[in-house]
Design an enzyme around this catalytic site. Structure first.
Site, PDB file in Angstrom:
ATOM      1  CB  SER A  40      -5.005 112.951 -10.373  1.00 36.18           C
ATOM      2  OG  SER A  40      -4.885 113.198 -11.805  1.00 36.18           O
ATOM      3  CG  ASP A 152      -8.390 113.604  -9.934  1.00 36.07           C
ATOM      4  OD1 ASP A 152      -7.111 114.833  -9.388  1.00 36.07           O
ATOM      5  OD2 ASP A 152      -8.106 113.378 -11.785  1.00 36.07           O
TER       6      ASP A 152
END
Length: 264
Positions: A40, A152
């Site tokens: 991320s 993510d």
């Protein structure tokens, strides 16, 4: 002979600006980073660093950051934010370089939503890999690549220590920018999702601490993952916490050298 040093940069939204502070101190102290793995926000910072942006330049970029440059809201179906702006911004910043062009070498972690498994991008388009890794479930629309839906990287591997080890790192510095708030203010769907992810990932990170040589946790108080206006404060927290670990890092390196010579 010196050990290969790897950085595992964790996810955490705006809290990931602390990674810049970590890089800043390591560079000032003369440590050369050989490998970076990121999830991320860690993937974004790591990729920009690998593309040639110095910590000083990254700091300036973070301080000038405005959400309107990065976020493009959409009618909710699989997320509130389309992610096209973010992808275009990364493409522009890395000048369309490929993952294999990055120095130090960088691996980007994302989650295959359908198969529930970790996917590590080491080659190909940087912006596409980063876009996949920053797709916070329920907030950012997933990235689809060749029919595979990605979300993510923090969902499956918040602080990718094992990834940077597999890249060849002898010494791993892990940076966990999470902060579990036991008295959160839950006022929006964003708060619900981020707090839920923090709960899910809290246990996973405990194992990463055992696997890493150095575990830096810069976020000492609650900072909302969407609080991008606090960049300077967050970067400074990254610097302060990293300085606390300079002596242990030096000791780890010396021990590695001694053991290496003994093996010789």
């Amino acid at each position: 002979m010196k050990p290969k040093i790897g950085l595992a940069l964790g996810s955490g939204g705006a809290r990931g600006f602390a990674h810049i502070g970590v890089l800043k101190v390591l560079e000032e102290e003369g440590y050369e980073i050989d490998y970076v793995a990121g999830s991320s926000m860690g993937a974004l910072i790591g990729s920009l660093y690998g593309a040639g942006y110095t910590p000083a330049v990254l700091e300036k970029m973070a301080i000038q950051f405005r959400r309107k440059y990065f976020l493009d809201f959409t009618v909710p179906k699989m997320g509130f934010i389309k992610g096209d702006k973010a992808k275009q911004l990364v493409q522009m910043l890395v000048n369309r370089k490929k993952m294999e062009d990055l120095r130090p070498k960088v691996s980007v972690v994302a989650t295959d939503l359908l198969k529930g498994k970790k996917v590590v991008f080491k080659t190909g388009d940087i912006a596409t890999a980063v876009r996949a890794s920053i797709a916070i479930p329920g907030i950012v629309v997933p990235e689809t690549i060749d029919g595979t839906i990605f979300v993510d990287g923090g969902v499956i591997d918040r602080v990718p220590v094992t990834v940077v080890k597999e890249m060849g790192a002898d010494i791993v510095i892990a940076v966990d920018v999470s902060f579990f708030n036991e008295e959160p203010e839950i006022t929006s769907i964003y708060d619900v999702i981020i707090q839920s992810m923090d709960i899910m990932e809290r246990e996973m990170v405990r194992y990463r601490e055992i696997e890493s040589d150095i575990m830096i946790r810069p976020i000492l108080k609650h900072i909302n993952a969407t609080q991008f206006t606090n960049a300077q404060e967050i970067i400074e927290q990254g610097e302060r916490e990293t300085r606390k670990f300079l002596t242990p890092l030096k000791e780890r390196i010396e021990n590695w050298k001694e053991n290496y010579h003994e093996r010789e």
